[in-house]
Scaffold this motif. Structure first.
Motif, PDB file in Angstrom:
ATOM      1  N   THR A 261     -25.465  55.994   7.446  1.00  0.00           N
ATOM      2  CA  THR A 261     -25.571  54.552   7.194  1.00  0.00           C
ATOM      3  C   THR A 261     -25.134  53.681   8.371  1.00  0.00           C
ATOM      4  OG1 THR A 261     -23.358  54.570   6.226  1.00  0.00           O
ATOM      5  CG2 THR A 261     -25.244  54.895   4.725  1.00  0.00           C
ATOM      6  N   LYS A 262     -24.602  54.288   9.435  1.00  0.00           N
ATOM      7  CA  LYS A 262     -24.138  53.482  10.571  1.00  0.00           C
ATOM      8  C   LYS A 262     -25.297  52.862  11.348  1.00  0.00           C
ATOM      9  CE  LYS A 262     -19.879  56.113  11.289  1.00  0.00           C
ATOM     10  NZ  LYS A 262     -19.075  56.917  12.247  1.00  0.00           N
ATOM     11  N   GLY A 263     -26.484  53.454  11.209  1.00  0.00           N
ATOM     12  CA  GLY A 263     -27.612  52.899  11.947  1.00  0.00           C
ATOM     13  C   GLY A 263     -28.141  51.620  11.364  1.00  0.00           C
ATOM     14  N   LEU A 264     -27.872  51.360  10.071  1.00  0.00           N
ATOM     15  CA  LEU A 264     -28.388  50.138   9.440  1.00  0.00           C
ATOM     16  C   LEU A 264     -27.442  48.968   9.719  1.00  0.00           C
ATOM     17  CD1 LEU A 264     -29.736  51.413   6.004  1.00  0.00           C
ATOM     18  CD2 LEU A 264     -31.042  50.670   7.994  1.00  0.00           C
ATOM     19  N   LYS A 265     -27.345  48.611  10.989  1.00  0.00           N
ATOM     20  CA  LYS A 265     -26.549  47.473  11.404  1.00  0.00           C
ATOM     21  C   LYS A 265     -27.355  46.640  12.405  1.00  0.00           C
ATOM     22  CE  LYS A 265     -21.968  49.480  10.689  1.00  0.00           C
ATOM     23  NZ  LYS A 265     -20.653  49.825  11.307  1.00  0.00           N
ATOM     24  N   ALA A 266     -27.054  45.346  12.435  1.00  0.00           N
ATOM     25  CA  ALA A 266     -27.757  44.427  13.347  1.00  0.00           C
ATOM     26  C   ALA A 266     -26.819  43.320  13.766  1.00  0.00           C
ATOM     27  CB  ALA A 266     -29.003  43.843  12.682  1.00  0.00           C
ATOM     28  N   ASP A 267     -27.094  42.731  14.912  1.00  0.00           N
ATOM     29  CA  ASP A 267     -26.336  41.596  15.429  1.00  0.00           C
ATOM     30  C   ASP A 267     -27.146  40.333  15.215  1.00  0.00           C
ATOM     31  OD1 ASP A 267     -24.388  43.349  16.256  1.00  0.00           O
ATOM     32  OD2 ASP A 267     -25.295  43.636  18.254  1.00  0.00           O
ATOM     33  N   TRP A 268     -26.531  39.330  14.615  1.00  0.00           N
ATOM     34  CA  TRP A 268     -27.225  38.071  14.343  1.00  0.00           C
ATOM     35  C   TRP A 268     -26.211  36.930  14.392  1.00  0.00           C
ATOM     36  CZ3 TRP A 268     -32.234  37.266  14.356  1.00  0.00           C
ATOM     37  CH2 TRP A 268     -32.732  36.035  13.909  1.00  0.00           C
ATOM     38  N   LYS A 269     -26.609  35.846  14.994  1.00  0.00           N
ATOM     39  CA  LYS A 269     -25.726  34.680  15.087  1.00  0.00           C
ATOM     40  C   LYS A 269     -25.702  33.951  13.741  1.00  0.00           C
ATOM     41  CE  LYS A 269     -26.529  33.911  20.020  1.00  0.00           C
ATOM     42  NZ  LYS A 269     -26.995  32.966  21.044  1.00  0.00           N
ATOM     43  N   GLY A 270     -24.549  33.473  13.406  1.00  0.00           N
ATOM     44  CA  GLY A 270     -24.399  32.749  12.143  1.00  0.00           C
ATOM     45  C   GLY A 270     -23.578  33.525  11.127  1.00  0.00           C
ATOM     46  N   GLN A 271     -23.174  32.829  10.083  1.00  0.00           N
ATOM     47  CA  GLN A 271     -22.344  33.420   9.040  1.00  0.00           C
ATOM     48  C   GLN A 271     -23.197  34.287   8.112  1.00  0.00           C
ATOM     49  OE1 GLN A 271     -20.240  30.507   6.820  1.00  0.00           O
ATOM     50  NE2 GLN A 271     -18.927  31.987   5.711  1.00  0.00           N
ATOM     51  N   MET A 272     -22.642  35.381   7.660  1.00  0.00           N
ATOM     52  CA  MET A 272     -23.362  36.296   6.767  1.00  0.00           C
ATOM     53  C   MET A 272     -23.619  35.626   5.423  1.00  0.00           C
ATOM     54  SD  MET A 272     -21.407  39.911   7.539  1.00  0.00           S
ATOM     55  CE  MET A 272     -22.426  40.751   6.352  1.00  0.00           C
ATOM     56  N   LEU A 273     -24.742  36.006   4.806  1.00  0.00           N
ATOM     57  CA  LEU A 273     -25.122  35.450   3.501  1.00  0.00           C
ATOM     58  C   LEU A 273     -24.376  36.211   2.394  1.00  0.00           C
ATOM     59  CD1 LEU A 273     -27.059  33.333   2.264  1.00  0.00           C
ATOM     60  CD2 LEU A 273     -28.739  35.187   2.025  1.00  0.00           C
ATOM     61  N   ASP A 274     -23.878  35.471   1.438  1.00  0.00           N
ATOM     62  CA  ASP A 274     -23.148  36.080   0.319  1.00  0.00           C
ATOM     63  C   ASP A 274     -24.156  36.595  -0.712  1.00  0.00           C
ATOM     64  OD1 ASP A 274     -21.278  36.914  -1.469  1.00  0.00           O
ATOM     65  OD2 ASP A 274     -20.690  34.896  -2.132  1.00  0.00           O
ATOM     66  N   LEU A 275     -24.237  37.914  -0.860  1.00  0.00           N
ATOM     67  CA  LEU A 275     -25.171  38.550  -1.807  1.00  0.00           C
ATOM     68  C   LEU A 275     -24.427  39.234  -2.957  1.00  0.00           C
ATOM     69  CD1 LEU A 275     -27.656  40.184   0.756  1.00  0.00           C
ATOM     70  CD2 LEU A 275     -27.875  37.982  -0.414  1.00  0.00           C
ATOM     71  N   SER A 276     -23.201  38.817  -3.216  1.00  0.00           N
ATOM     72  CA  SER A 276     -22.437  39.483  -4.292  1.00  0.00           C
ATOM     73  C   SER A 276     -23.015  39.208  -5.668  1.00  0.00           C
ATOM     74  CB  SER A 276     -20.968  39.026  -4.230  1.00  0.00           C
ATOM     75  OG  SER A 276     -20.888  37.617  -4.368  1.00  0.00           O
ATOM     76  N   ASN A 277     -23.672  38.081  -5.866  1.00  0.00           N
ATOM     77  CA  ASN A 277     -24.260  37.734  -7.160  1.00  0.00           C
ATOM     78  C   ASN A 277     -25.777  37.778  -7.131  1.00  0.00           C
ATOM     79  OD1 ASN A 277     -21.671  37.236  -8.264  1.00  0.00           O
ATOM     80  ND2 ASN A 277     -21.679  35.129  -7.422  1.00  0.00           N
ATOM     81  N   ASP A 278     -26.368  38.483  -6.169  1.00  0.00           N
ATOM     82  CA  ASP A 278     -27.836  38.556  -6.088  1.00  0.00           C
ATOM     83  C   ASP A 278     -28.347  39.450  -7.226  1.00  0.00           C
ATOM     84  OD1 ASP A 278     -30.557  39.621  -5.053  1.00  0.00           O
ATOM     85  OD2 ASP A 278     -30.038  38.027  -3.625  1.00  0.00           O
ATOM     86  N   PRO A 279     -29.407  39.024  -7.971  1.00  0.00           N
ATOM     87  CA  PRO A 279     -29.885  39.842  -9.118  1.00  0.00           C
ATOM     88  C   PRO A 279     -30.541  41.152  -8.704  1.00  0.00           C
ATOM     89  CG  PRO A 279     -31.292  37.940  -8.771  1.00  0.00           C
ATOM     90  CD  PRO A 279     -30.115  37.743  -7.864  1.00  0.00           C
TER      91      PRO A 279
END
Length: 361
Positions: A261-279
């Motif tokens: 699972t270490k390969g599924l990472k990316a660099d992106w500017k900006g704050q991460m999106l909160d997906l804790s309540n995503d359906p």
């Protein structure tokens, strides 16, 4: 003490008075010149030249010689007694040089004026190709036969000759002045250049006028219904970006990510999106949730882009074409930079291997 002589006390003699001029000879005595008994003397018979003498070329002009002093005359007489004749330039018995041959070769003297004119015309033909620019033989003959009659005309009536020449001169000068004034170029006056020390003057920028608010439409009566406002457009929530269930699922199984699972990472500017309540969070692996949150994609949009990428991968295997990053960008309907990040992450975990898609070929 010595006394001064009487002669030193006498004043010197006065200088002789200058000669006085006759007032009648002064040029300021009268405005018009006097032509009484003022004629040119005729040329004496011994000074007249015959036609044959005029045809021959004139000898070179001798330089003016200063009168010799008595000492120079005595030196010349002494030198003549020592050497009676000048020394010879060439010996008479020298081989190849004749004593009677001229130094510059034979000089060809034209026999007549007609021969001289013919030679001149022939030399002009060799230089000028246009026959119209070469004077004719009659023109040369007219010039040769021309005899000056200025003295004869002046002796007939000196005052009338003076008036005629003065009128001709004034007419010529007036014509030249008129021609010069007509052809003179007219120059336009230009403004003087500003001094170098003065600073450059910058033009003020015009002020921008704010745009006026568009006027609302006025209805004719109060009974007409007001138009309903258009609903606000929601960016990123259309059917193509979120309806992942309508797309075929060619994605590799999630079980292949165990321990990788270490390969599924990316660099992106900006704050991460909160997906804790995503359906749709339960449809993704926890590593995929972090990837979608980093790229600020909802779980539905991430699943839609994921299925489009692997559908394009199956199509590339059908035609035997390599699957590159640009193919993933064209398949997705999201930002091309986010699609590139997804392709890089999937390539690191090995999800583009052909063995995951053989069952669909």
């Amino acid at each position: 003490m010595s006394r001064l002589p009487v002669s030193s006390l006498i004043s010197p003699p006065e200088p002789k008075p200058l000669g006085s001029f006759n007032q009648s000879l002064s040029p300021c005595a009268s405005q018009e010149p006097s032509f009484e008994n003022n004629t040119l003397p005729p040329i004496s018979a011994d000074r007249k030249r015959t036609q044959s003498e005029m045809d021959l070329p004139s000898p070179p002009v001798t330089p003016n010689k200063k009168p010799k002093s008595s000492l120079e005359d005595q030196n010349d007489r002494d030198a003549s007694t020592v050497s009676a004749k000048d020394p010879l330039l060439f010996a008479p018995n020298e081989a190849g040089v004749a004593s009677d041959q001229p130094l510059f070769g034979p000089q060809l003297v034209p026999s007549s004026t007609a021969e001289l004119v013919a030679r001149h015309i022939e030399s002009r033909r060799r230089i000028v190709k246009d026959e119209r620019k070469i004077p004719a033989l009659a023109d040369y003959q007219t010039t040769i036969d021309c005899v000056p009659k200025v003295g004869t005309l002046y002796n007939r009536n000196p005052y009338a000759y003076y008036i005629q020449e003065r009128h001709y001169l004034e007419t010529t000068l007036s014509k030249c002045q008129r021609a010069g004034s007509q052809t003179a170029p007219k120059f336009q006056k230009i403004a003087p250049a500003p001094p170098k020390s003065a600073p450059a003057i910058s033009k003020p920028r015009p002020k921008r006028t704010p745009k006026s608010t568009p006027k609302q439409r006025v209805h004719d009566s109060f009974g007409t219904a007001t138009p309903t406002p258009k609903p606000a457009r929601v960016i990123g929530t259309n059917r193509d970006d979120t309806d992942y269930r309508s797309l075929p699922d060619y994605c590799p199984p999630i079980e292949t990510l165990r321990g990788n699972t270490k390969g599924l990472k990316a660099d992106w500017k900006g704050q991460m999106l909160d997906l804790s309540n995503d359906p749709d969070r339960h449809e993704l692996d926890p590593a995929e949730v972090g990837l979608a949150a980093t790229l600020r994609l909802s779980c539905a949009t991430y699943l839609c882009s994921k299925r489009r990428i692997f559908e394009a991968r199956v199509n590339a295997l059908h035609i035997g074409k390599e699957f590159r990053k640009t193919d993933a960008q064209q398949a997705c309907k999201i930002d091309v930079n986010k699609a590139s990040k997804l392709w890089t992450a999937y390539d690191r975990v090995g999800w583009f291997k052909p063995e995951y898609f053989r069952q669909y070929l």
